[in-house]
Design a protein around this motif. Structure first.
Motif, PDB file in Angstrom:
ATOM      1  N   GLU B 304       5.492  -3.693  25.940  1.00 54.40           N
ATOM      2  CA  GLU B 304       5.564  -5.037  25.356  1.00 54.40           C
ATOM      3  C   GLU B 304       4.639  -5.181  24.147  1.00 54.40           C
ATOM      4  OE1 GLU B 304       3.572  -8.375  27.420  1.00 54.40           O
ATOM      5  OE2 GLU B 304       3.263  -6.925  29.028  1.00 54.40           O
ATOM      6  N   GLU B 305       5.103  -5.984  23.194  1.00 51.50           N
ATOM      7  CA  GLU B 305       4.329  -6.228  21.977  1.00 51.50           C
ATOM      8  C   GLU B 305       3.280  -7.284  22.292  1.00 51.50           C
ATOM      9  OE1 GLU B 305       6.812  -7.023  18.652  1.00 51.50           O
ATOM     10  OE2 GLU B 305       5.171  -6.753  17.222  1.00 51.50           O
ATOM     11  N   PRO B 306       2.004  -6.973  22.054  1.00 51.12           N
ATOM     12  CA  PRO B 306       0.959  -7.937  22.424  1.00 51.12           C
ATOM     13  C   PRO B 306       1.004  -9.172  21.518  1.00 51.12           C
ATOM     14  CG  PRO B 306       0.019  -6.099  21.224  1.00 51.12           C
ATOM     15  CD  PRO B 306       1.464  -5.761  21.456  1.00 51.12           C
ATOM     16  N   PRO B 307       0.775 -10.355  22.084  1.00 55.01           N
ATOM     17  CA  PRO B 307       0.741 -11.564  21.251  1.00 55.01           C
ATOM     18  C   PRO B 307      -0.581 -11.645  20.488  1.00 55.01           C
ATOM     19  CG  PRO B 307       0.246 -12.123  23.513  1.00 55.01           C
ATOM     20  CD  PRO B 307       0.513 -10.645  23.496  1.00 55.01           C
ATOM     21  N   LEU B 308      -0.581 -12.492  19.466  1.00 53.91           N
ATOM     22  CA  LEU B 308      -1.797 -12.692  18.675  1.00 53.91           C
ATOM     23  C   LEU B 308      -2.636 -13.758  19.370  1.00 53.91           C
ATOM     24  CD1 LEU B 308      -3.092 -11.898  15.876  1.00 53.91           C
ATOM     25  CD2 LEU B 308      -2.002 -13.940  14.966  1.00 53.91           C
ATOM     26  N   THR B 309      -3.693 -13.314  20.037  1.00 55.35           N
ATOM     27  CA  THR B 309      -4.511 -14.290  20.771  1.00 55.35           C
ATOM     28  C   THR B 309      -5.979 -14.028  20.517  1.00 55.35           C
ATOM     29  OG1 THR B 309      -4.523 -12.815  22.662  1.00 55.35           O
ATOM     30  CG2 THR B 309      -2.916 -14.635  22.707  1.00 55.35           C
ATOM     31  N   GLY B 310      -6.807 -14.930  20.978  1.00 49.23           N
ATOM     32  CA  GLY B 310      -8.236 -14.715  20.861  1.00 49.23           C
ATOM     33  C   GLY B 310      -8.965 -16.039  20.932  1.00 49.23           C
ATOM     34  N   ALA B 311     -10.298 -15.927  20.989  1.00 47.88           N
ATOM     35  CA  ALA B 311     -11.108 -17.135  21.072  1.00 47.88           C
ATOM     36  C   ALA B 311     -11.540 -17.560  19.676  1.00 47.88           C
ATOM     37  CB  ALA B 311     -12.342 -16.874  21.940  1.00 47.88           C
ATOM     38  N   GLY B 312     -11.643 -18.860  19.443  1.00 48.25           N
ATOM     39  CA  GLY B 312     -12.082 -19.376  18.146  1.00 48.25           C
ATOM     40  C   GLY B 312     -11.093 -19.026  17.055  1.00 48.25           C
ATOM     41  N   GLY B 313     -11.627 -18.625  15.908  1.00 48.02           N
ATOM     42  CA  GLY B 313     -10.741 -18.296  14.800  1.00 48.02           C
ATOM     43  C   GLY B 313     -10.383 -16.823  14.749  1.00 48.02           C
ATOM     44  N   HIS B 314     -11.017 -16.020  15.591  1.00 51.03           N
ATOM     45  CA  HIS B 314     -10.807 -14.582  15.530  1.00 51.03           C
ATOM     46  C   HIS B 314      -9.678 -14.169  16.472  1.00 51.03           C
ATOM     47  CE1 HIS B 314     -12.749 -10.310  15.486  1.00 51.03           C
ATOM     48  NE2 HIS B 314     -11.534 -10.351  14.989  1.00 51.03           N
ATOM     49  N   LEU B 315      -8.505 -13.861  15.893  1.00 52.83           N
ATOM     50  CA  LEU B 315      -7.341 -13.530  16.700  1.00 52.83           C
ATOM     51  C   LEU B 315      -6.994 -12.063  16.512  1.00 52.83           C
ATOM     52  CD1 LEU B 315      -5.115 -16.577  15.618  1.00 52.83           C
ATOM     53  CD2 LEU B 315      -6.713 -16.467  17.546  1.00 52.83           C
ATOM     54  N   SER B 316      -6.431 -11.465  17.557  1.00 47.77           N
ATOM     55  CA  SER B 316      -5.954 -10.106  17.405  1.00 47.77           C
ATOM     56  C   SER B 316      -4.773  -9.875  18.328  1.00 47.77           C
ATOM     57  CB  SER B 316      -7.061  -9.085  17.688  1.00 47.77           C
ATOM     58  OG  SER B 316      -7.493  -9.244  19.015  1.00 47.77           O
ATOM     59  N   ALA B 317      -3.931  -8.911  17.922  1.00 49.77           N
ATOM     60  CA  ALA B 317      -2.753  -8.599  18.726  1.00 49.77           C
ATOM     61  C   ALA B 317      -2.905  -7.190  19.273  1.00 49.77           C
ATOM     62  CB  ALA B 317      -1.489  -8.732  17.882  1.00 49.77           C
ATOM     63  N   CYS B 318      -3.648  -7.060  20.399  1.00 47.34           N
ATOM     64  CA  CYS B 318      -3.841  -5.752  21.001  1.00 47.34           C
ATOM     65  C   CYS B 318      -4.110  -5.941  22.489  1.00 47.34           C
ATOM     66  CB  CYS B 318      -5.018  -5.023  20.340  1.00 47.34           C
ATOM     67  SG  CYS B 318      -5.323  -3.387  21.050  1.00 47.34           S
ATOM     68  N   HIS B 319      -3.500  -5.091  23.299  1.00 42.76           N
ATOM     69  CA  HIS B 319      -3.732  -5.175  24.734  1.00 42.76           C
ATOM     70  C   HIS B 319      -5.169  -4.793  25.098  1.00 42.76           C
ATOM     71  CE1 HIS B 319       0.398  -6.013  25.645  1.00 42.76           C
ATOM     72  NE2 HIS B 319       0.813  -4.924  25.013  1.00 42.76           N
ATOM     73  N   PHE B 320      -5.783  -4.015  24.237  1.00 44.99           N
ATOM     74  CA  PHE B 320      -7.108  -3.475  24.586  1.00 44.99           C
ATOM     75  C   PHE B 320      -8.203  -3.961  23.651  1.00 44.99           C
ATOM     76  CE2 PHE B 320      -3.923  -0.322  25.882  1.00 44.99           C
ATOM     77  CZ  PHE B 320      -4.108  -0.405  27.266  1.00 44.99           C
ATOM     78  N   SER B 321      -8.034  -5.169  23.088  1.00 47.85           N
ATOM     79  CA  SER B 321      -9.001  -5.605  22.081  1.00 47.85           C
ATOM     80  C   SER B 321     -10.418  -5.654  22.644  1.00 47.85           C
ATOM     81  CB  SER B 321      -8.596  -6.958  21.499  1.00 47.85           C
ATOM     82  OG  SER B 321      -8.310  -7.867  22.523  1.00 47.85           O
ATOM     83  N   ASP B 322     -10.551  -5.899  23.954  1.00 45.32           N
ATOM     84  CA  ASP B 322     -11.898  -5.963  24.527  1.00 45.32           C
ATOM     85  C   ASP B 322     -12.596  -4.614  24.497  1.00 45.32           C
ATOM     86  OD1 ASP B 322     -11.413  -8.579  25.012  1.00 45.32           O
ATOM     87  OD2 ASP B 322     -10.772  -8.277  27.110  1.00 45.32           O
ATOM     88  N   GLN B 323     -11.798  -3.536  24.593  1.00 43.22           N
ATOM     89  CA  GLN B 323     -12.400  -2.202  24.604  1.00 43.22           C
ATOM     90  C   GLN B 323     -12.971  -1.792  23.251  1.00 43.22           C
ATOM     91  OE1 GLN B 323      -9.900   0.812  26.130  1.00 43.22           O
ATOM     92  NE2 GLN B 323      -9.211  -0.400  27.890  1.00 43.22           N
ATOM     93  N   LEU B 324     -12.596  -2.568  22.205  1.00 43.55           N
ATOM     94  CA  LEU B 324     -12.994  -2.153  20.866  1.00 43.55           C
ATOM     95  C   LEU B 324     -14.391  -2.616  20.490  1.00 43.55           C
ATOM     96  CD1 LEU B 324      -9.678  -2.824  19.005  1.00 43.55           C
ATOM     97  CD2 LEU B 324     -10.784  -0.625  19.261  1.00 43.55           C
ATOM     98  N   VAL B 325     -14.992  -3.438  21.350  1.00 40.65           N
ATOM     99  CA  VAL B 325     -16.294  -3.988  21.005  1.00 40.65           C
ATOM    100  C   VAL B 325     -17.304  -2.867  20.754  1.00 40.65           C
ATOM    101  CG1 VAL B 325     -18.179  -5.469  21.800  1.00 40.65           C
ATOM    102  CG2 VAL B 325     -15.809  -6.025  22.396  1.00 40.65           C
ATOM    103  N   GLY B 326     -17.921  -2.905  19.584  1.00 40.06           N
ATOM    104  CA  GLY B 326     -18.969  -1.937  19.272  1.00 40.06           C
ATOM    105  C   GLY B 326     -18.501  -0.570  18.862  1.00 40.06           C
ATOM    106  N   LEU B 327     -17.198  -0.360  18.739  1.00 40.05           N
ATOM    107  CA  LEU B 327     -16.715   0.969  18.362  1.00 40.05           C
ATOM    108  C   LEU B 327     -16.740   1.154  16.846  1.00 40.05           C
ATOM    109  CD1 LEU B 327     -13.673   1.771  20.679  1.00 40.05           C
ATOM    110  CD2 LEU B 327     -16.064   2.473  20.894  1.00 40.05           C
TER     111      LEU B 327
END
Lengths: 291, 342
Positions: B304-327
């Motif tokens: 499935e294609e991930p929707p564009l979501t996120g908190a505040g103004g910062h949106l992203s369309a990725c199933h694993f956006s949380d894993q990207l923190v600090g990479l």
């Protein structure tokens, strides 16, 4: 001052074109010859001691100081007749070519700009006109519409606009994809403005060259029509009519045939060379002549 | 970016589809964003990601083979589906556009001053002389030296940078509310780019316009934009402020773009490009379009294609956006091999 140095190098578009045209020797010579002919016909014809209709006491005399081109059997001065014929022939050709160019340009540019079904419909109409046998149709029309010179011009324009329309459409088809057309739309220019202020000026080079060639074609067509008796009618005259009238006199009084014939050839030839020169001068890709 | 209130321009679920002989090509697949007064929104993405088509669709400048749906509102007025006549009044007056290639976007047969004046006269009923005077001021405002002399020059007599200044002068001629700059520096020398960006900035300040800056150059975005949209395969895959996008990306594609950019502020740094090529719009993968090139791709990405979501103004369309923190880019993408480095 550096500003002044820049100024020296600046040349406008027109100056560049004029410069390139002047380097085209044959075209320059042709322009001078044609202008001299036009001047001779329009100013000289008015100053010359005999007019077209004048009947002189000298009948069928060969060229002399009094009659530089001789006279015909009725005593008409051939010089006066050739000058008048040149006026009429050039008038018809220029008016016919001008109208054909304007109508054809508007028609072709509109069709090319809008494209799609309108383009198809407009160009099929133009194709239809192009399939007509020019000489036959022109002869029928000229015969039925009477022989005034502007009607002959209208007939010529009515037959040749389609040819110009094709050329204009072709140029506009490629021009309308250019980014400056999109940019013009982006500043809020309407369709008419884009066609007439942006596309047509850019196509003007090809259109002008075409128009000169058209003048030469029109001279020959008028000549042919008048020769066949469907063009200008006596008492007025044209170069074609003069040749036609003199066809029986080729052996006995060659001057009646020779002079109008030479005028036709010189006019058609010089206009073609001028067209050649203009094509070279107006073509922005042309670098050979530029320096 | 903090100036809330009614947005100047509101784009909602913009979709563009081209009908070709090979089938329907979805070039833009649901793009939404808002532009607030005075802000600069950057759109980045590689060729074919739908950046330019988005801007042309907003202006109603797409060819007849394009099907546009969604909504583009300028101060509440819907522009999509408006008549060509109504759009002509908006174009150049409220929304102006700067094109990529100044070599071709000026009409070769008219002097530049005339072309600037034409832009003014297209929307204002003023005399030629008055328009010319304004044109002179505009040419001066974009730092064209000796405008009084240059005004009668033809485009071919000017350098690329000078021509792009003229294009900018034309865009700001009527004090538009929105200026769309479609890759304004791409066709120019790097040395000229900075000057053109300066001219753009002064155009924006002078007119108080909101700017949509479309580019594939992250450096340009970093220096100019307030907020950024990252586009991939016709969709927005990440949106946020410049800081958020550059320092805490939440989408592997953004991270890959950052890793592909040489940086002057890091010594002995290796590039970490994204392998592969963007998918053809003719047959997009069923799930996330970036999945075939993504080092984090999992079965769910292809499903499935991930929707564009996120908190505040910062949106992203990725199933694993949380894993990207600090990479860092180097953590995900492989560096270019030693022998391909010069």
């Amino acid at each position: 001052m550096p500003d002044q140095d820049l100024r020296v190098a600046q040349r406008s578009q027109t100056q560049l074109v004029a410069r390139r045209f002047r380097r085209h020797r044959l075209a320059m010579i042709s322009l001078v010859v044609l202008l001299a002919l036009v001047l001779l016909a329009f100013v000289g014809g008015w100053l010359w001691k005999y007019s077209v209709a004048d009947l002189t006491p000298d009948e069928s005399v060969p060229p002399s100081w009094d009659h530089p081109f001789g006279t015909d059997a009725a005593g008409h001065d051939t010089f006066a007749q050739v000058l008048r014929g040149t006026q009429i022939s050039i008038g018809i050709a220029v008016l016919g070519a001008l109208v054909a160019t304007v109508v054809g340009t508007v028609w072709g540019a509109t069709a090319g700009y809008y494209g799609g079904r309108l383009d198809t419909a407009m160009m099929r109409i133009a194709d239809l006109v192009l399939t007509l046998p020019f000489l036959a149709v022109a002869a029928v029309l000229g015969h039925n519409l009477g022989g005034s010179w502007w009607l002959i011009a209208a007939v010529i324009a009515g037959l040749y606009w389609a040819y110009v329309a094709r050329v204009a459409r072709g140029v506009v088809l490629s021009l309308r994809e250019k980014e400056f057309v999109e940019a013009a739309k982006a500043i809020g220019a309407g369709d008419a403005r884009i066609i007439f202020r942006h596309l047509v000026p850019n196509a003007l080079g090809s259109i002008i060259v075409n128009a000169t060639v058209l003048v030469a074609i029109a001279i020959l067509l008028e000549t042919a029509l008048s020769y066949l008796g469907f063009g200008v009618r006596p008492p007025d005259t044209s170069l074609g009519l003069l040749v036609s009238d003199a066809q029986t006199a080729v052996d006995t009084r060659p001057w009646l045939f020779f002079f109008p014939g030479v005028f036709i050839i010189v006019i058609a030839l010089t206009i073609n060379f001028i067209g050649d020169g203009l094509r070279d001068a107006l073509d922005p890709q042309q670098t050979r002549m530029r320096r | 970016m903090t100036s809330l209130g009614t947005p100047v321009l509101e784009v909602a679920d913009l979709r563009v589809e081209f009908r070709t002989d090979e089938g329907r090509v979805p070039a833009v697949r649901g793009v939404s964003f808002q532009l607030h007064r005075g802000e600069v929104l950057g759109i980045v993405g590689e060729s074919g990601s739908g950046k330019s088509v988005t801007s042309l669709a907003m202006m109603g400048l797409l060819a007849g083979s394009a099907r546009v749906s969604g909504s583009v509102r300028l101060r509440g007025t819907e522009l999509l589906g408006a008549s060509d006549k109504a759009l002509s009044r908006v174009r150049g007056q409220s929304i102006a556009m700067i094109f990529q290639d100044p070599m071709t976007s000026l009409n070769p047969v008219y002097p530049i001053g005339y072309q600037v004046a034409e832009a003014i006269r297209a929307h204002h009923d003023i005399s030629r002389d008055a328009a010319r005077t304004q044109a002179l001021q505009l040419l001066d405002a974009v730092s064209i030296p000796n405008p009084a002399q240059r005004v009668d020059n033809y485009p071919h007599e000017l350098s690329g940078g000078m021509r792009q200044r003229v294009v900018i002068a034309i865009a700001m001629a009527n004090g538009p509310e929105v200026i769309i700059a479609d890759e304004p520096t791409t066709a120019l020398d790097v040395t000229v780019q900075a000057q053109i960006l300066d001219a753009l900035r002064s155009a924006k300040e002078r007119t108080g316009a909101t700017m949509l800056l479309i580019t594939h150059d992250l450096g340009v975005i970093a220096g100019q934009a307030d907020r950024v949209l990252v586009m991939y395969a016709g969709r927005v895959v990440e949106a946020g402020t410049v800081e958020e996008i550059f320092y805490t990306p939440r989408m592997p594609y953004t991270l890959g773009l950052l890793g592909s950019q040489p940086r002057l502020d890091m010594r002995r740094q290796r590039l970490h490009p994204i392998s592969g090529a963007p998918p053809s719009a003719l047959n997009l993968p069923s799930g996330c379009p970036f999945a075939p090139r993504c080092p984090l791709a999992a079965p769910v990405c292809e499903a499935e294609e991930p929707p564009l979501t996120g908190a505040g103004g910062h949106l992203s369309a990725c199933h694993f956006s949380d894993q990207l923190v600090g990479l860092e880019p180097g953590d995900l993408f492989r560096p270019v091999s030693q022998d391909s480095e010069l």
